[in-house]
Write a protein that holds these residues in place. Structure first.
Motif, PDB file in Angstrom:
ATOM      1  N   THR A 272      92.243 -52.641 -25.985  1.00 18.04           N
ATOM      2  CA  THR A 272      92.442 -51.218 -26.261  1.00 18.04           C
ATOM      3  C   THR A 272      92.392 -50.414 -24.978  1.00 18.04           C
ATOM      4  O   THR A 272      93.189 -49.492 -24.784  1.00 18.04           O
ATOM      5  CB  THR A 272      91.378 -50.702 -27.249  1.00 18.04           C
TER       6      THR A 272
ATOM      7  N   ALA B  32     102.132 -56.643 -28.979  1.00 16.42           N
ATOM      8  CA  ALA B  32     102.235 -55.240 -29.369  1.00 16.42           C
ATOM      9  C   ALA B  32     103.710 -54.876 -29.438  1.00 16.42           C
ATOM     10  O   ALA B  32     104.585 -55.650 -29.042  1.00 16.42           O
ATOM     11  CB  ALA B  32     101.510 -54.344 -28.360  1.00 16.42           C
TER      12      ALA B  32
ATOM     13  N   ASP C 296     100.484 -50.788 -32.310  1.00 15.09           N
ATOM     14  CA  ASP C 296      99.900 -51.937 -33.000  1.00 15.09           C
ATOM     15  C   ASP C 296     100.958 -52.597 -33.880  1.00 15.09           C
ATOM     16  O   ASP C 296     101.482 -51.976 -34.811  1.00 15.09           O
ATOM     17  CB  ASP C 296      98.722 -51.454 -33.860  1.00 15.09           C
TER      18      ASP C 296
ATOM     19  N   LYS D  19     100.699 -54.723 -36.108  1.00 14.36           N
ATOM     20  CA  LYS D  19     100.273 -54.960 -37.484  1.00 14.36           C
ATOM     21  C   LYS D  19     100.448 -53.718 -38.361  1.00 14.36           C
ATOM     22  O   LYS D  19     100.427 -53.814 -39.587  1.00 14.36           O
ATOM     23  CB  LYS D  19      98.817 -55.411 -37.516  1.00 14.36           C
ATOM     24  N   LYS D  20     100.603 -52.557 -37.718  1.00 15.15           N
ATOM     25  CA  LYS D  20     100.742 -51.298 -38.457  1.00 15.15           C
ATOM     26  C   LYS D  20     102.218 -50.902 -38.479  1.00 15.15           C
ATOM     27  O   LYS D  20     102.671 -50.064 -37.692  1.00 15.15           O
ATOM     28  CB  LYS D  20      99.873 -50.217 -37.810  1.00 15.15           C
TER      29      LYS D  20
END
Length: 211
Positions: free
Chosen positions: A36, A175, A190, A192-193
């Motif tokens: 992050t 990413a 992200d 995954k989002k």
């Protein structure tokens, strides 16, 4: 009593020291992991996409200037990956489907970049793209960078960590990367989002279009 005070003071000192380390290590609490913190640093610094030479699945060679005037939605992958790359590209495919058709090709380009150029030759990439892009080799291209120095420079500039193992695999972070019309990295999203990533891109394009 004296020993208790000494122990309490020692405990407080250890806690304060740990607090300071956590504060510094998490980039003033804005990041709770090294990844992050790395992403935050990238978004803050906004590196320029370097002048590397791609070779895509159709054996065409060009630089990032091929997409001048467009946003470029990027992933870094290798086709022999059997874990995260598959999820990464499947999710990218979903983002691809969510972008309004009027923006595709005109305002935004999708691009998957292999960091395994020796094995990911154009033929291999051409087969691989069919798993995710419905055969589209234009609006979503897959390419390698043959020059190792250029590849390593790009990975370093974009904070992509790639660690080979003895079996020909790679440990790597993943990413979505969004490069703007001028070739500047503006977002690291992200993977995954999916909806969040798509909405971020759509919001940018809608704003520029005055929607």
């Amino acid at each position: 009593m004296k020993n208790k005070r000494h122990n309490l003071l020692a405990t407080i000192i250890v806690l304060l020291f740990g607090f300071v380390l956590f504060y510094v290590g998490t980039d003033q609490f804005s990041a709770f992991t090294a990844e992050t913190a790395r992403v935050n640093k990238l978004v803050e610094e906004k590196p320029q996409f370097p002048k590397v030479t791609f070779e895509d699945s159709q054996k065409r060679k060009y630089s990032i200037d091929e997409f001048e005037g467009k946003y470029v939605f990027i992933t870094f992958i290798y086709s022999m990956c059997t874990t995260v790359c598959i999820d990464l590209e499947m999710n990218m495919d979903q983002v691809y489907d969510l972008i309004p058709k009027e923006y595709m090709g005109k305002d935004i380009q999708f691009l998957s970049i292999s960091f395994d150029p020796e094995r990911d030759d154009p033929e291999r990439l051409d087969d691989y793209k069919n798993m995710f892009t419905n055969g589209d080799g234009e609006l979503w291209r897959m390419a390698r960078i043959e020059n190792q120095e250029e590849l390593e420079f790009l990975l370093d500039e974009f904070g992509v960590i790639v660690i080979p193992d003895e079996y020909g695999n790679f440990a790597h972070n993943s990413a979505f990367y969004l490069v703007d019309r001028q070739g500047t990295l503006v977002e690291v999203l992200d993977y995954k989002k999916i909806d969040e990533a798509a909405n971020t891109v759509i919001s940018i394009l809608d704003e520029e279009a005055g929607v």
